[in-house]
Write a protein that holds these residues in place. Sequence first.
Motif, PDB file in Angstrom:
ATOM      1  N   SER A   4      -9.369  10.350 -10.998  1.00  0.00           N
ATOM      2  CA  SER A   4      -8.160   9.685 -10.513  1.00  0.00           C
ATOM      3  C   SER A   4      -8.481   8.399  -9.781  1.00  0.00           C
ATOM      4  O   SER A   4      -7.881   7.355 -10.021  1.00  0.00           O
ATOM      5  N   SER A   5      -9.442   8.481  -8.840  1.00  0.00           N
ATOM      6  CA  SER A   5      -9.812   7.269  -8.117  1.00  0.00           C
ATOM      7  C   SER A   5     -10.499   6.262  -9.036  1.00  0.00           C
ATOM      8  O   SER A   5     -10.422   5.064  -8.821  1.00  0.00           O
ATOM      9  N   GLY A   6     -11.162   6.764 -10.094  1.00  0.00           N
ATOM     10  CA  GLY A   6     -11.782   5.865 -11.064  1.00  0.00           C
ATOM     11  C   GLY A   6     -10.743   5.014 -11.770  1.00  0.00           C
ATOM     12  O   GLY A   6     -10.942   3.816 -11.980  1.00  0.00           O
ATOM     13  N   LEU A   7      -9.596   5.604 -12.138  1.00  0.00           N
ATOM     14  CA  LEU A   7      -8.512   4.855 -12.770  1.00  0.00           C
ATOM     15  C   LEU A   7      -7.932   3.845 -11.782  1.00  0.00           C
ATOM     16  O   LEU A   7      -7.651   2.695 -12.137  1.00  0.00           O
ATOM     17  N   PHE A   8      -7.763   4.266 -10.536  1.00  0.00           N
ATOM     18  CA  PHE A   8      -7.248   3.365  -9.500  1.00  0.00           C
ATOM     19  C   PHE A   8      -8.175   2.164  -9.347  1.00  0.00           C
ATOM     20  O   PHE A   8      -7.728   1.013  -9.309  1.00  0.00           O
ATOM     21  N   ASP A   9      -9.488   2.430  -9.259  1.00  0.00           N
ATOM     22  CA  ASP A   9     -10.465   1.337  -9.104  1.00  0.00           C
ATOM     23  C   ASP A   9     -10.455   0.407 -10.314  1.00  0.00           C
ATOM     24  O   ASP A   9     -10.600  -0.808 -10.176  1.00  0.00           O
ATOM     25  N   LEU A  10     -10.294   0.985 -11.510  1.00  0.00           N
ATOM     26  CA  LEU A  10     -10.249   0.176 -12.730  1.00  0.00           C
ATOM     27  C   LEU A  10      -9.062  -0.779 -12.691  1.00  0.00           C
ATOM     28  O   LEU A  10      -9.200  -1.975 -12.978  1.00  0.00           O
ATOM     29  N   ALA A  43       2.918   1.920 -11.117  1.00  0.00           N
ATOM     30  CA  ALA A  43       2.956   2.797  -9.939  1.00  0.00           C
ATOM     31  C   ALA A  43       1.588   2.864  -9.265  1.00  0.00           C
ATOM     32  O   ALA A  43       1.486   2.834  -8.029  1.00  0.00           O
ATOM     33  N   ILE A  44       0.540   2.942 -10.058  1.00  0.00           N
ATOM     34  CA  ILE A  44      -0.814   2.980  -9.492  1.00  0.00           C
ATOM     35  C   ILE A  44      -1.184   1.616  -8.922  1.00  0.00           C
ATOM     36  O   ILE A  44      -1.775   1.518  -7.842  1.00  0.00           O
ATOM     37  N   ASP A  45      -0.801   0.554  -9.626  1.00  0.00           N
ATOM     38  CA  ASP A  45      -1.142  -0.801  -9.200  1.00  0.00           C
ATOM     39  C   ASP A  45      -0.499  -1.146  -7.861  1.00  0.00           C
ATOM     40  O   ASP A  45      -1.052  -1.921  -7.073  1.00  0.00           O
ATOM     41  N   GLN A  46       0.663  -0.583  -7.582  1.00  0.00           N
ATOM     42  CA  GLN A  46       1.383  -0.887  -6.353  1.00  0.00           C
ATOM     43  C   GLN A  46       0.796  -0.181  -5.133  1.00  0.00           C
ATOM     44  O   GLN A  46       1.129  -0.526  -3.993  1.00  0.00           O
ATOM     45  N   GLN A  47      -0.053   0.810  -5.348  1.00  0.00           N
ATOM     46  CA  GLN A  47      -0.665   1.519  -4.221  1.00  0.00           C
ATOM     47  C   GLN A  47      -1.741   0.649  -3.565  1.00  0.00           C
ATOM     48  O   GLN A  47      -2.565   0.044  -4.253  1.00  0.00           O
ATOM     49  N   GLU A  48      -1.745   0.616  -2.240  1.00  0.00           N
ATOM     50  CA  GLU A  48      -2.787  -0.102  -1.514  1.00  0.00           C
ATOM     51  C   GLU A  48      -4.068   0.725  -1.467  1.00  0.00           C
ATOM     52  O   GLU A  48      -5.166   0.215  -1.590  1.00  0.00           O
ATOM     53  N   GLN A  49      -3.914   2.028  -1.263  1.00  0.00           N
ATOM     54  CA  GLN A  49      -5.023   2.971  -1.286  1.00  0.00           C
ATOM     55  C   GLN A  49      -4.670   4.089  -2.259  1.00  0.00           C
ATOM     56  O   GLN A  49      -3.506   4.424  -2.433  1.00  0.00           O
ATOM     57  N   HIS A  50      -5.685   4.670  -2.886  1.00  0.00           N
ATOM     58  CA  HIS A  50      -5.422   5.742  -3.845  1.00  0.00           C
ATOM     59  C   HIS A  50      -4.820   6.957  -3.130  1.00  0.00           C
ATOM     60  O   HIS A  50      -5.384   7.461  -2.154  1.00  0.00           O
ATOM     61  N   ASP A  51      -3.667   7.400  -3.616  1.00  0.00           N
ATOM     62  CA  ASP A  51      -2.973   8.561  -3.034  1.00  0.00           C
ATOM     63  C   ASP A  51      -2.469   9.429  -4.176  1.00  0.00           C
ATOM     64  O   ASP A  51      -1.402   9.183  -4.740  1.00  0.00           O
ATOM     65  N   GLU A  52      -3.245  10.449  -4.510  1.00  0.00           N
ATOM     66  CA  GLU A  52      -2.916  11.289  -5.664  1.00  0.00           C
ATOM     67  C   GLU A  52      -1.638  12.090  -5.434  1.00  0.00           C
ATOM     68  O   GLU A  52      -0.811  12.232  -6.334  1.00  0.00           O
ATOM     69  N   ALA A  53      -1.452  12.600  -4.214  1.00  0.00           N
ATOM     70  CA  ALA A  53      -0.254  13.401  -3.921  1.00  0.00           C
ATOM     71  C   ALA A  53       1.012  12.557  -4.075  1.00  0.00           C
ATOM     72  O   ALA A  53       2.008  13.015  -4.668  1.00  0.00           O
ATOM     73  N   LEU A  54       0.988  11.336  -3.559  1.00  0.00           N
ATOM     74  CA  LEU A  54       2.147  10.456  -3.682  1.00  0.00           C
ATOM     75  C   LEU A  54       2.397  10.103  -5.143  1.00  0.00           C
ATOM     76  O   LEU A  54       3.565  10.044  -5.589  1.00  0.00           O
ATOM     77  N   LEU A  55       1.338   9.891  -5.910  1.00  0.00           N
ATOM     78  CA  LEU A  55       1.492   9.569  -7.330  1.00  0.00           C
ATOM     79  C   LEU A  55       2.125  10.729  -8.083  1.00  0.00           C
ATOM     80  O   LEU A  55       2.975  10.529  -8.971  1.00  0.00           O
ATOM     81  N   GLN A  56       1.764  11.951  -7.734  1.00  0.00           N
ATOM     82  CA  GLN A  56       2.366  13.134  -8.357  1.00  0.00           C
ATOM     83  C   GLN A  56       3.876  13.160  -8.102  1.00  0.00           C
ATOM     84  O   GLN A  56       4.667  13.421  -9.013  1.00  0.00           O
ATOM     85  N   LYS A  57       4.276  12.853  -6.868  1.00  0.00           N
ATOM     86  CA  LYS A  57       5.703  12.853  -6.528  1.00  0.00           C
ATOM     87  C   LYS A  57       6.450  11.754  -7.288  1.00  0.00           C
ATOM     88  O   LYS A  57       7.553  11.969  -7.802  1.00  0.00           O
TER      89      LYS A  57
END
Length: 532
Positions: A4-10, A43-57
């Motif tokens: 998950s964090s790998g996709l965020f970093d990408l 949705a992922i791009d708009q996150q400042e820090q990776h937050d998997e729980a928030l992304l699930q919601k």
Amino acid sequence: MGASSGLFDLIKSMTSQEKRYFRLYARTFSTDKENKITRLFDAIDQQEQHDEALLQKLAKRAALTDNLASAKFRLKNLILDSLGAYHRSGSISADLRSMLTRIEILYHKRLFDQCRRLIESAKKKAAKFERFEILIELQYWERRYLVISAAHRQEKCFREHYRAMRDNFARIGSTIDYLDLMDQVQSVHARYSSQRAAEDSSWLQNLADNPLLLDPDCATTFVAKTARLETIGFHARFIGDYQAAYAHYSEALQLWDKHPFHIEDNLGQFKSYLANFLDCCIALRRFDEFEATLARLQKLPAASREAEIRIFEEVAQLELGYYLNRGRLDEGLQIAQKTVARLPGFAADVRPNRLASLYYNCMMLFFLSGRWSMALTTLNEVFSLSEEKARRDIQDFALVFRLLLHYQLGHYDTLERYCDSTARHLNRDEKALGYEKSIVSALRKLSAAVDRPQRDQILLELGQELVGYFERGPQHKPLGLVEILTWVQSRLQKRPIAELFGTSIAAARDAGHLIELLHKRPAGLKEKTVRS
């Protein structure tokens, strides 16, 4: 790092142009009619820090997917496909891979004449840019063509084919040998910088006897030739022979300039050669060449954030060193202030060794300009770096220099505590340099001195002791020695350190001149006899 964090970093690593291209690519090649995949991307791009729980919601609320893990897997593959398409036209390797795909298609469609012509074209391009691994694949398809065509009845064709393959493997071997040696040198030096191992120092000292470096004809490719010159130049810098290093890097740059297509194809490596050449220009005080070459380095494009960071590292380091060595402290101070302001934004991506070096040079410009508090604040940044990864000489020097700054600022209670801890550290460290212990001892005495003549006598004896290090050879000259001697001189003569630094730089190439400067002291001081 999880998937998950790998996709965020990408996604966060992508430029605005790459993101715009991805959205167009996704609409064209994805079967997703409701644009769910691009909405997940946003949705992922708009996150400042990776937050998997928030992304699930968010995914559940917007009905983006019933299986977030599967959707992210598809998104990652689609992003990589789009990046491959986006960069295909600008990459030699991507172009050659595309040609290989077309060759395979033409072969299986039995369009052998077209296949042969494309093989020949691709082979020329692969050979020109030294993509030997792709050239092997092209030669594989060439053999298949020879077998199935009328040429298979001509033994001469096969002999020429296999001779060309053996030549290719020989060039690969030459390239690997020199890259291996160059990387060994970098690794050993990094370890030596952090651990000061005697065996590493000996290995680096004897590097010039390596047969690969002695015989230039062993290097049969552009990469091998430039790697050889880089390694010889590095060795010359390590032993303090900057004139030889300058000659080797000059030869390397001439080689790059004769093959401009290699510059375009390997821009990052070319920048490193420019930076090493500039370092030699500073050491030899060839400032006209430095300014022209630095301007060339600054004009080179940065195609990615990594390239932008690398240019920032190189240019900042070189400019700081340039102004320090020219004694132009006012201009250097401006660069130092800008560098310290920008470093937090790059710190996570800058190598610890380089980060420590940048903070060190900025600190030294603050110190030489009389900004003691700014120097101490900047020096403290060195202590926040990992001891295992940052340069050992800078880490040890920072411990000692911190004492000097506390003394200069009048923090005598703090100084006594730090003197004790620093002395314990140096006593435990078998590789600590004698000059570090000398400075700690002198500062301890200075903090207890009761009058000016006593302090001046302590300073003079310290200065005379430190001058002796210049007689041990350039590779043994401790970090910060000229600057500390300038401070000693400024305290003895009661003059601003910035006023004296230019003279100290000129004197740094002559131990006798340094002693002469130290002798310009208040009357009545006794000269100490120092053992050589």
